[in-house]
Design a protein around this motif. Structure first.
Motif, mmCIF file in Angstrom:
data_model
loop_
_atom_site.group_PDB
_atom_site.id
_atom_site.type_symbol
_atom_site.label_atom_id
_atom_site.label_comp_id
_atom_site.label_asym_id
_atom_site.label_seq_id
_atom_site.Cartn_x
_atom_site.Cartn_y
_atom_site.Cartn_z
ATOM 1 N N THR A 144 -7.703 -6.877 6.157
ATOM 2 C CA THR A 144 -8.568 -7.644 4.536
ATOM 3 C C THR A 144 -6.689 -8.698 4.219
ATOM 4 N N LEU A 165 -0.062 -0.934 -0.449
ATOM 5 C CA LEU A 165 -0.207 0.234 0.033
ATOM 6 C C LEU A 165 0.813 1.116 -0.065
ATOM 7 N N GLU A 202 -2.506 -0.808 -4.337
ATOM 8 C CA GLU A 202 -2.999 0.070 -3.461
ATOM 9 C C GLU A 202 -2.757 1.701 -2.883
ATOM 10 N N GLN A 214 -7.536 -1.023 8.505
ATOM 11 C CA GLN A 214 -8.429 -2.147 7.813
ATOM 12 C C GLN A 214 -8.045 -2.394 6.888
ATOM 13 N N TRP A 215 -7.164 -1.851 6.058
ATOM 14 C CA TRP A 215 -6.079 -2.794 4.975
ATOM 15 C C TRP A 215 -5.616 -3.548 5.053
#
Length: 110
Positions: A109, A58, A78, A105-106
């Protein structure tokens, strides 16, 4: 209280291990200046290209960053662009809402 918090943050930010000049020069001149992170860089004879990474990653870009402009970041699978500055995206009062919680939150996942 705000001035004391700011001073504590500055002391914390400036208290890390110094980056050797040669490493800093390569990081800023080649990494950001020549867009080396986007094009790939060589470590121990192996060229590393961001698009070849097989792990999730990310990229977090700070819109108001005057140290590392958002445009200097590699294109990650991302991305998260936040309306903060370089330091503010980590320790600012809006960091939990714009960075910490979305990153948590990422990570959930994965």
């Amino acid at each position: 209280d705000a001035a004391v918090r700011f001073e504590l943050m500055e002391d914390w930010a400036n208290g890390g291990t110094p980056l050797p000049f040669a490493a800093a020069a390569e990081l800023f001149e080649r990494g950001f200046g020549d867009c080396l992170f986007e094009q790939g860089w060589t470590v121990a004879g192996t060229t590393i290209r961001p698009e070849a990474l097989s792990c999730p990653w990310l990229d977090i870009r700070a819109e108001a960053d005057r140290i590392v402009p958002a445009a200097a970041a590699a294109t990650a699978p991302e991305q998260l662009t936040v309306p903060l500055g370089h330091v503010g995206m980590i320790v600012g009062s809006e960091a939990p809402r714009h960075v910490w919680n979305p990153v948590a939150q990422w990570l959930e996942t994965l």
